[in-house]
Scaffold this active site. Structure first.
Site, mmCIF file in Angstrom:
data_model
loop_
_atom_site.group_PDB
_atom_site.id
_atom_site.type_symbol
_atom_site.label_atom_id
_atom_site.label_comp_id
_atom_site.label_asym_id
_atom_site.label_seq_id
_atom_site.Cartn_x
_atom_site.Cartn_y
_atom_site.Cartn_z
ATOM 1 N N ASP A 1 -30.902 14.841 -9.696
ATOM 2 C CA ASP A 1 -30.192 15.965 -10.306
ATOM 3 C C ASP A 1 -31.058 16.675 -11.344
ATOM 4 O OD1 ASP A 1 -27.867 17.632 -10.861
ATOM 5 O OD2 ASP A 1 -27.763 16.534 -12.756
ATOM 6 N N GLU B 1 -22.650 -4.000 -8.847
ATOM 7 C CA GLU B 1 -22.977 -3.325 -10.103
ATOM 8 C C GLU B 1 -24.459 -2.974 -10.165
ATOM 9 O OE1 GLU B 1 -19.040 -4.905 -10.407
ATOM 10 O OE2 GLU B 1 -20.882 -5.825 -9.681
#
EC number: 4.6.1.17
Length: 166
Positions: free
Chosen positions: A131, A117
Site C-alpha cells: 500500500d 496470528e
C-alpha cells in the site's frame, strides 16, 4: 482419514464449528511465519535509504503487522481471540531478488496455537508495504507466505522441511 487428522473446524454434521479448547493444557506456544514482497530495485532503494515520500515504510509495516496479529480472530471467523504476549516483525532486504522478506514471531501461554496470528502478521505487514509503495511500483508481488515453525501444545515442535530440487 484417522480421527486425529479430521478437520477440527467442522462438526459431525459438516457445519462450521469453533474448536472447544477448554480442556487443553496451557502451554507456551510460539509460531514463526514469513513471506516476501518483490519490487523494483528503485523501490527497494527508496525504502532502504528512507527516501520514500510516505516516510519510514518499515516502521509503519511493523506496527501494522503487530496490529494484524492482535486482530486475527476478528478477521478469521473460527480463530480464538488470544492474549498474545509477544509479536515480533523483522524485515530483511533481499538485494539479489529485489525484495523484502518479512518474518513474524507470535508467542503466548495458552490453549491453542498462534500460527494464524503469525501468518496474519506477515500478511498485513506485506499488504502495508504494498500500500505504501504502490504509487511508485504497482507491479510488486506478495509471495511465499507460510508457517516456518511452531512449538507447544500436544503436537509439540514442527518445522518446515525445505524441499531440495536439483
Amino acid at each position: 482419514m484417522s480421527q486425529d487428522k479430521m478437520l477440527s473446524h467442522v462438526n459431525q454434521q459438516g457445519e462450521a464449528n469453533m474448536v472447544d479448547v477448554t480442556d487443553k493444557l496451557v502451554t507456551q506456544r510460539v509460531a514463526y511465519a514469513h513471506g516476501k514482497v518483490l519490487m523494483s530495485p528503485q523501490t527497494l532503494s527508496l525504502i532502504n535509504n528512507k527516501q520514500h515520500a510516505k516516510g519510514d515504510v518499515f516502521a509503519v509495516a511493523r506496527i501494522a503487522g503487530i496490529q494484524g496479529a492482535k486482530k486475527c480472530s476478528d478477521l478469521i471467523p473460527l480463530c480464538h481471540p488470544l492474549m498474545l504476549t509477544k509479536v515480533q516483525i523483522d524485515f530483511t532486504t533481499l538485494e539479489d531478488n529485489s525484495g523484502i522478506e518479512i518474518t513474524a514471531m507470535c508467542k503466548l501461554a495458552g490453549q491453542t496455537g498462534v500460527e494464524m496470528e503469525a501468518l496474519t502478521a506477515v500478511s498485513v505487514a506485506a499488504l502495508t508495504l504494498f500500500d505504501m509503495c504502490k504509487a511508485v511500483d504497482p507491479s510488486m508481488i506478495i509471495d511465499g507466505i507460510e508457517v516456518l515453525e511452531k512449538q507447544g501444545g500436544k503436537s509439540g515442535h514442527w518445522q518446515r522441511k525445505e524441499v531440495v530440487t536439483s
